[in-house]
Every structure is written in C-alpha cells, then in structure tokens.
Enzyme design. Structure first.
Site, PDB file in Angstrom:
ATOM      1  N   ASP A  33      25.517 -69.238 -26.149  1.00  0.00           N
ATOM      2  CA  ASP A  33      23.715 -69.722 -26.206  1.00  0.00           C
ATOM      3  C   ASP A  33      23.937 -70.766 -24.558  1.00  0.00           C
ATOM      4  O   ASP A  33      25.061 -71.663 -24.429  1.00  0.00           O
ATOM      5  CB  ASP A  33      23.925 -70.892 -27.460  1.00  0.00           C
ATOM      6  CG  ASP A  33      22.783 -71.225 -27.368  1.00  0.00           C
ATOM      7  OD1 ASP A  33      22.328 -70.583 -28.567  1.00  0.00           O
ATOM      8  OD2 ASP A  33      21.687 -71.450 -26.752  1.00  0.00           O
ATOM      9  N   ALA A  77      16.546 -65.676 -27.048  1.00  0.00           N
ATOM     10  CA  ALA A  77      14.915 -65.045 -26.792  1.00  0.00           C
ATOM     11  C   ALA A  77      14.601 -66.359 -26.535  1.00  0.00           C
ATOM     12  O   ALA A  77      14.389 -67.222 -27.362  1.00  0.00           O
ATOM     13  CB  ALA A  77      15.003 -63.800 -27.767  1.00  0.00           C
ATOM     14  N   TYR A 143       6.000 -60.782 -26.078  1.00  0.00           N
ATOM     15  CA  TYR A 143       7.046 -61.177 -26.596  1.00  0.00           C
ATOM     16  C   TYR A 143       7.594 -60.046 -27.852  1.00  0.00           C
ATOM     17  O   TYR A 143       8.114 -59.757 -27.149  1.00  0.00           O
ATOM     18  CB  TYR A 143       6.352 -62.538 -27.637  1.00  0.00           C
ATOM     19  CG  TYR A 143       7.803 -63.032 -28.543  1.00  0.00           C
ATOM     20  CD1 TYR A 143       9.293 -62.863 -28.713  1.00  0.00           C
ATOM     21  CD2 TYR A 143       7.236 -62.160 -29.644  1.00  0.00           C
ATOM     22  CE1 TYR A 143      10.050 -63.426 -29.011  1.00  0.00           C
ATOM     23  CE2 TYR A 143       8.469 -62.740 -31.250  1.00  0.00           C
ATOM     24  CZ  TYR A 143       9.330 -62.602 -30.687  1.00  0.00           C
ATOM     25  OH  TYR A 143      10.672 -62.822 -31.777  1.00  0.00           O
ATOM     26  N   PHE A 210      -5.527 -71.891 -34.825  1.00  0.00           N
ATOM     27  CA  PHE A 210      -6.230 -71.111 -34.101  1.00  0.00           C
ATOM     28  C   PHE A 210      -7.061 -70.241 -34.101  1.00  0.00           C
ATOM     29  O   PHE A 210      -6.783 -68.706 -34.725  1.00  0.00           O
ATOM     30  CB  PHE A 210      -5.135 -70.574 -33.125  1.00  0.00           C
ATOM     31  CG  PHE A 210      -4.493 -71.591 -32.595  1.00  0.00           C
ATOM     32  CD1 PHE A 210      -5.350 -72.444 -31.562  1.00  0.00           C
ATOM     33  CD2 PHE A 210      -2.656 -71.517 -32.789  1.00  0.00           C
ATOM     34  CE1 PHE A 210      -3.450 -73.698 -30.985  1.00  0.00           C
ATOM     35  CE2 PHE A 210      -2.087 -72.867 -31.421  1.00  0.00           C
ATOM     36  CZ  PHE A 210      -2.708 -73.532 -31.183  1.00  0.00           C
ATOM     37  N   GLY A 284      -2.992 -62.953 -28.016  1.00  0.00           N
ATOM     38  CA  GLY A 284      -1.813 -62.627 -28.501  1.00  0.00           C
ATOM     39  C   GLY A 284      -1.570 -63.146 -29.855  1.00  0.00           C
ATOM     40  O   GLY A 284      -0.347 -61.578 -30.676  1.00  0.00           O
TER      41      GLY A 284
HETATM   42  N1  UDP Z   1      -1.108 -71.553 -36.341  1.00  0.00           N
HETATM   43  C1  UDP Z   1      -2.316 -72.419 -35.665  1.00  0.00           C
HETATM   44  N2  UDP Z   1      -2.132 -73.274 -35.382  1.00  0.00           N
HETATM   45  C2  UDP Z   1      -0.920 -73.514 -34.785  1.00  0.00           C
HETATM   46  C3  UDP Z   1       0.880 -72.963 -34.917  1.00  0.00           C
HETATM   47  C4  UDP Z   1      -0.495 -72.067 -35.532  1.00  0.00           C
HETATM   48  O1  UDP Z   1      -3.224 -72.377 -36.239  1.00  0.00           O
HETATM   49  O2  UDP Z   1      -0.601 -74.564 -33.444  1.00  0.00           O
HETATM   50  C5  UDP Z   1      -1.351 -70.394 -36.217  1.00  0.00           C
HETATM   51  C6  UDP Z   1      -1.003 -68.521 -34.879  1.00  0.00           C
HETATM   52  O3  UDP Z   1      -2.392 -68.694 -34.581  1.00  0.00           O
HETATM   53  C7  UDP Z   1      -0.339 -67.840 -36.239  1.00  0.00           C
HETATM   54  C8  UDP Z   1       0.194 -68.788 -37.354  1.00  0.00           C
HETATM   55  O4  UDP Z   1      -0.454 -69.732 -37.343  1.00  0.00           O
HETATM   56  O5  UDP Z   1      -1.884 -67.328 -36.702  1.00  0.00           O
HETATM   57  C9  UDP Z   1       1.817 -68.725 -36.851  1.00  0.00           C
HETATM   58  O6  UDP Z   1       2.064 -69.261 -36.181  1.00  0.00           O
HETATM   59  P1  UDP Z   1       3.366 -69.739 -35.860  1.00  0.00           P
HETATM   60  O7  UDP Z   1       3.334 -69.757 -34.051  1.00  0.00           O
HETATM   61  O8  UDP Z   1       4.002 -70.543 -36.575  1.00  0.00           O
HETATM   62  O9  UDP Z   1       3.759 -68.251 -35.504  1.00  0.00           O
HETATM   63  P2  UDP Z   1       3.622 -66.230 -34.719  1.00  0.00           P
HETATM   64  O10 UDP Z   1       2.606 -66.059 -36.057  1.00  0.00           O
HETATM   65  O11 UDP Z   1       2.630 -66.631 -33.795  1.00  0.00           O
HETATM   66  O12 UDP Z   1       5.002 -66.108 -34.559  1.00  0.00           O
END
Ligand code: UDP
Length: 328
Positions: A33, A77, A143, A210, A284
């Site tokens: 790591d 990663a 990603y 989001f 994304g």
């Molecule tokens: N999400 C959100 N607010 C945050 C972080 C995440 O609304 O502060 C939403 C994000 O848009 C996704 C879900 O929660 O739909 C899971 O996001 P996370 O980043 O935990 O994992 P990912 O799906 O990106 O791997």
C-alpha cells in the site's frame, strides 16, 4: 492449509476487511500500500506491510519475487466517481495503468491467480432491474472505465498467459467489521452512509442529496448496499471457485435503496434526524444500480448482513466509537 496472499490496497476500506478475514482463518497476508488513502491502523498487528506505489515497478517486482503467492488480491485504486469526472485521465492512468503493470508483473513472476476489486460503475442501467454479469458494459464515469480497462487486460492475460482471474464487481460497499475492529474512513469522505451518519451525529454539515429528478421511485439514486464483511467473504469464496475457471461476479444484495431511504435507515438506527438539503445531480452517477448476484450465490455466497438496517448499524457503531476514524 495456511495460504499466502499479496493484498494491494490492504490498508484501505474493503482491502483491510479482507486482510482481517484472511488472518481470522490463519492465512498469511502481506499488504502492499502507498498509504495515501489507506490507514496503517487498519492493518492488523503482525501483518507485514510494504510501503510502495504500484507505479514503482521495481518495488512491485521486489514484492512479487518473494513468492510463492497463492493469489494477488488487487484493491489499490482511486475510487471516487465524482473525482474521476474532474480528473478522468488521472483515473485511467493510475487505476488502469497501474492495474495493467501489476498484471504484467504477476505474469512475469508466475502468480497463478488474480482477484480484482471491480465495480458496478461498469454498468449504466436505465431501469431498476437487477444487473447480471453479462449486462452491457457502459461506464458512466472515468472511474468505471478505469476498472473496465483492468478487466479487459485480465482477459488477455488469462487467454494468452493462463493467469486465472476473478473480477468482483462490488455494488455499494458499506458497513463496518461487526467485531468493531475496522470501519470506513475516507479522506475526504464522499460516501453516502458515513456522511449521513456524521450528519445525524452533528459532526458534519447537513447531507447534500445529489439529484432529485432521477427516474426512480422518489427521484433520488437507487443503490444496492452490500456489507463489507460479506464482500470479504466473497473474495475467499472466489479464490476457491476460480480453481474451475475465470470468474466475473456482481456482488450485491439484489435490493435497491434510494438515497432518501438510506437517510431513513440512518434515522431509525441512530434515533436522530439526518439534516439534509436537496441539490443538483452529481456528474457520473447512474440512476439505479442493483445487482443480480446469481453466480456468486450459486457458488455458495451467503451475505450475512443483508438487511439495510444491519449494514447501517455496524457503520453507526464504528463511527460512534471512532469519532476521528483511524485518527490522524
Ligand atoms: N450521495 C448523495 N450525497 C452525498 C454522497 C452520495 O446524495 O453526499 C448519493 C450519490 O449521488 C449516489 C449514492 O448517494 O447516488 C451513493 O453514493 P456513494 O458516493 O456513497 O457511492 P457510489 O454509488 O458513488 O459508489
């Protein structure tokens, strides 16, 4: 019989839970790591660590030459969808490029088995049907693309060099070691569950939701949350099962929860409201990602913490006990 594994990214969130599972069954794990994201305190006492970046080919060669290895587990990663949309080429180079260098080194050193930490971000599903392994690959983010690059490289390494591989596509890893030894501590934290828990505990600002206009039941994104200890168990099983051939498994519970439903679960478990604000979409993000994990289940995988509240509970207990995560 005790076995010996090299675990890249073994100080990270999912990697550290696998290292604990390996140690629990008496196997030897060596952690490689760079400790940029991972935490030294997430590595159990007595486990050897190699401080190295995967871009350092000499260091990787050096580590691999100290074989034999029963397998290499590759977790190291960058893992943030949002960040990958701001720095796409960094993701392709660091995740994709370093992953391919590692595969090449494994082939040169005669490693027989390679287990990749892959992702549901390979898929860009339109509806909310569970996604099987053979669903069309269409990464919505750099990603996801970077992990697909590594999956494709593995196919060639298998076909031409006979390297056995398992691609384990995690849906949303969440929760913490039920014994309280390990948990989730990203810096900065971007994941929904730890942010929602900290918002409930008043340790962070209100959670920003989001996107509220997705074609889902309440307009927020739907995800399949899978307990990190169940993911670790799937790695152990994959290592056995790949004896019979290469593996591509989607790993999730087959149940999707919206962002607002996760907030409700955090409220139930914590007994506190989750302050939140509604906001724009995050670039994304796919609308809905729910796994069909049939091949893994058929091979004998049995998630033990499948209920959303159980996942949240272990995460909540760890955050409560470790307000500063692994510390500074
Ligand atoms: N999400 C959100 N607010 C945050 C972080 C995440 O609304 O502060 C939403 C994000 O848009 C996704 C879900 O929660 O739909 C899971 O996001 P996370 O980043 O935990 O994992 P990912 O799906 O990106 O791997």
């Amino acid at each position: 019989m005790p076995r010996r594994f090299l675990v890249t990214g073994g100080a990270g969130y999912v990697g550290s839970h696998l290292v604990a599972a390996l140690c629990d069954r008496g196997d030897t794990a060596v952690v490689l790591d760079n400790f940029h994201i991972g935490h030294r305190r997430a590595v159990p006492d007595g486990v050897r660590t190699i401080d190295a970046d995967l871009s350092n080919i000499a260091a990787v060669d050096d580590a691999l030459s100290d074989g034999p290895w029963d397998a290499v587990f590759h977790f190291a990663a960058l893992s943030q969808v949002g960040e990958s949309m701001r720095e796409p080429l960094r993701y392709l180079l660091e995740n994709g490029g370093n992953g391919m260098r590692l595969i090449d080194a494994c082939v040169r050193h005669g490693v027989g088995r390679f287990v990749l930490s892959s992702t549901a971000a390979l898929f860009n599903a339109a509806g909310d049907d569970p996604i099987p392994e053979d669903a069309p690959i269409d990464p919505n983010s750099a990603y996801g693309e970077s992990k697909w690059m590594i999956e494709r490289a593995l196919r060639w390494a298998s076909q031409v060099h006979g390297l056995r591989y398992a691609c384990l596509r995690y849906f949303n890893a969440a929760g913490a070691d039920p014994q309280g030894r390990l948990g989730e501590d990203h810096r900065p934290e971007t994941h929904l569950m730890p942010l929602a828990i900290d918002a409930a505990l008043g340790r962070r600002p209100p959670l920003v939701v989001f996107g509220t206009d997705y074609p889902t039941r309440d307009g927020t994104c739907v995800r399949d949350y899978i307990h990190v200890t169940d993911l670790a168990a799937a790695h152990l099983l994959a290592f056995e099962a790949m004896e019979h051939g290469d593996i591509r498994w989607n790993l999730g519970n087959g149940a999707g929860y919206s962002v607002l439903e996760v907030l409700q679960a955090v409220e139930r478990v914590s007994g506190r409201p989750v302050p939140h604000v509604l906001a724009e979409r995050r670039p994304g993000d796919a609308a809905s990602l729910v796994a069909s994990a049939e091949p893994a289940l058929k091979a004998g995988w049995q998630p033990r913490y499948a209920a959303l509240d159980d996942i949240v509970r272990t995460a909540f207990q760890w955050r409560l006990a470790h307000p500063n995560g692994y510390g500074n």
